[in-house]
Design a protein around this motif. Structure first.
Motif, PDB file in Angstrom:
ATOM      1  N   LYS A  37       0.840  -1.198   0.000  1.00  0.00           N
ATOM      2  CA  LYS A  37       0.000   0.000   0.000  1.00  0.00           C
ATOM      3  C   LYS A  37       0.876   1.249   0.000  1.00  0.00           C
ATOM      4  N   TYR A  38       1.882   1.281   0.876  1.00  0.00           N
ATOM      5  CA  TYR A  38       2.773   2.445   0.930  1.00  0.00           C
ATOM      6  C   TYR A  38       3.620   2.556  -0.335  1.00  0.00           C
ATOM      7  N   GLN A  41       1.474   4.147  -2.960  1.00  0.00           N
ATOM      8  CA  GLN A  41       1.361   5.589  -2.721  1.00  0.00           C
ATOM      9  C   GLN A  41       2.641   6.311  -3.143  1.00  0.00           C
ATOM     10  N   GLU A  45       3.092   9.224  -6.178  1.00  0.00           N
ATOM     11  CA  GLU A  45       3.745  10.520  -5.963  1.00  0.00           C
ATOM     12  C   GLU A  45       4.976  10.685  -6.852  1.00  0.00           C
ATOM     13  N   GLY A 184      -3.685   3.387  -3.870  1.00  0.00           N
ATOM     14  CA  GLY A 184      -3.207   4.672  -3.388  1.00  0.00           C
ATOM     15  C   GLY A 184      -4.051   5.277  -2.292  1.00  0.00           C
ATOM     16  N   LYS A 185      -5.083   4.588  -1.849  1.00  0.00           N
ATOM     17  CA  LYS A 185      -5.925   5.114  -0.784  1.00  0.00           C
ATOM     18  C   LYS A 185      -5.398   4.665   0.563  1.00  0.00           C
ATOM     19  N   GLY A 186      -5.434   5.577   1.524  1.00  0.00           N
ATOM     20  CA  GLY A 186      -4.954   5.296   2.878  1.00  0.00           C
ATOM     21  C   GLY A 186      -5.883   4.400   3.588  1.00  0.00           C
TER      22      GLY A 186
END
Length: 186
Positions: A37-38, A41, A45, A184-186
């Protein structure tokens, strides 16, 4: 972290945000699903950041620095290497040993690139361009990131003017895919 200001402040903020994501990845044990997940993200970016740099920062480097062509070409090659690593990372789960190798490679590539930009390129650019020029570039970079792709596209053009053509359309497709998948969602 706040975005805004001149191009070097904007891009430095991006660097800090990606480093924060790298730190979260490193803090988790190998195989932890949160690492993917990280990593997703961070890739989002990094791709947006790279597209904006290639569209606006590197043309300015070519214009303002006497050795700007050489510097910009090297930076674009650094981006191409990182993009190939990000593309390979895209299809690998956090539990796969290849994930650890690829994320380690990506972090090393990006950290080296960031050090070079912040220690060498940004100070030189601040010395060569006016404050108004740097602030204008910052605004262009912020706008470019809004429509930039969010996934690596290693075969896409990376030099002006061709690099500005596919970004908005490709970015829209990428953001649609991300929304549908939750990437990309937290």
């Amino acid at each position: 972290m706040g975005h805004g200001g001149d191009v070097t402040a904007e891009l430095t903020t991006d660097h800090r945000e990606v480093e924060e994501l790298f730190g979260k990845i490193e803090a988790l044990p190998p195989g932890d699903g949160q690492r993917k997940k990280y990593a997703d993200q961070a890739v989002i970016e990094l791709v947006r950041h790279s597209v904006a740099e290639e569209a606006y920062l590197y043309p300015a480097v070519r214009e303002f620095l006497s050795d700007g062509d050489t510097i910009a070409d090297k930076e674009i090659e650094d981006h191409a290497e990182a993009e190939r690593t990000m593309k390979a990372l895209e299809g690998v789960d956090a539990g796969d040993a290849e994930f650890d190798r690829l994320i380690g490679e990506l972090m090393a590539e990006i950290r080296s690139h960031v050090r070079d930009e912040e220690d060498n390129l940004f100070p030189r650019l601040r010395s060569a361009a006016t404050e108004d020029q740097l602030v204008g570039l910052g605004e262009k970079v912020r706008q470019a990131k809004k429509t930039a792709p969010t996934r690596p596209h290693p075969s896409a053009p990376d030099k002006p003017p061709a690099n500005k053509l596919p970004a908005p359309g490709t970015g829209m497709v990428d953001r649609s895919r991300d929304a549908l998948s939750g990437r990309g969602k937290g």
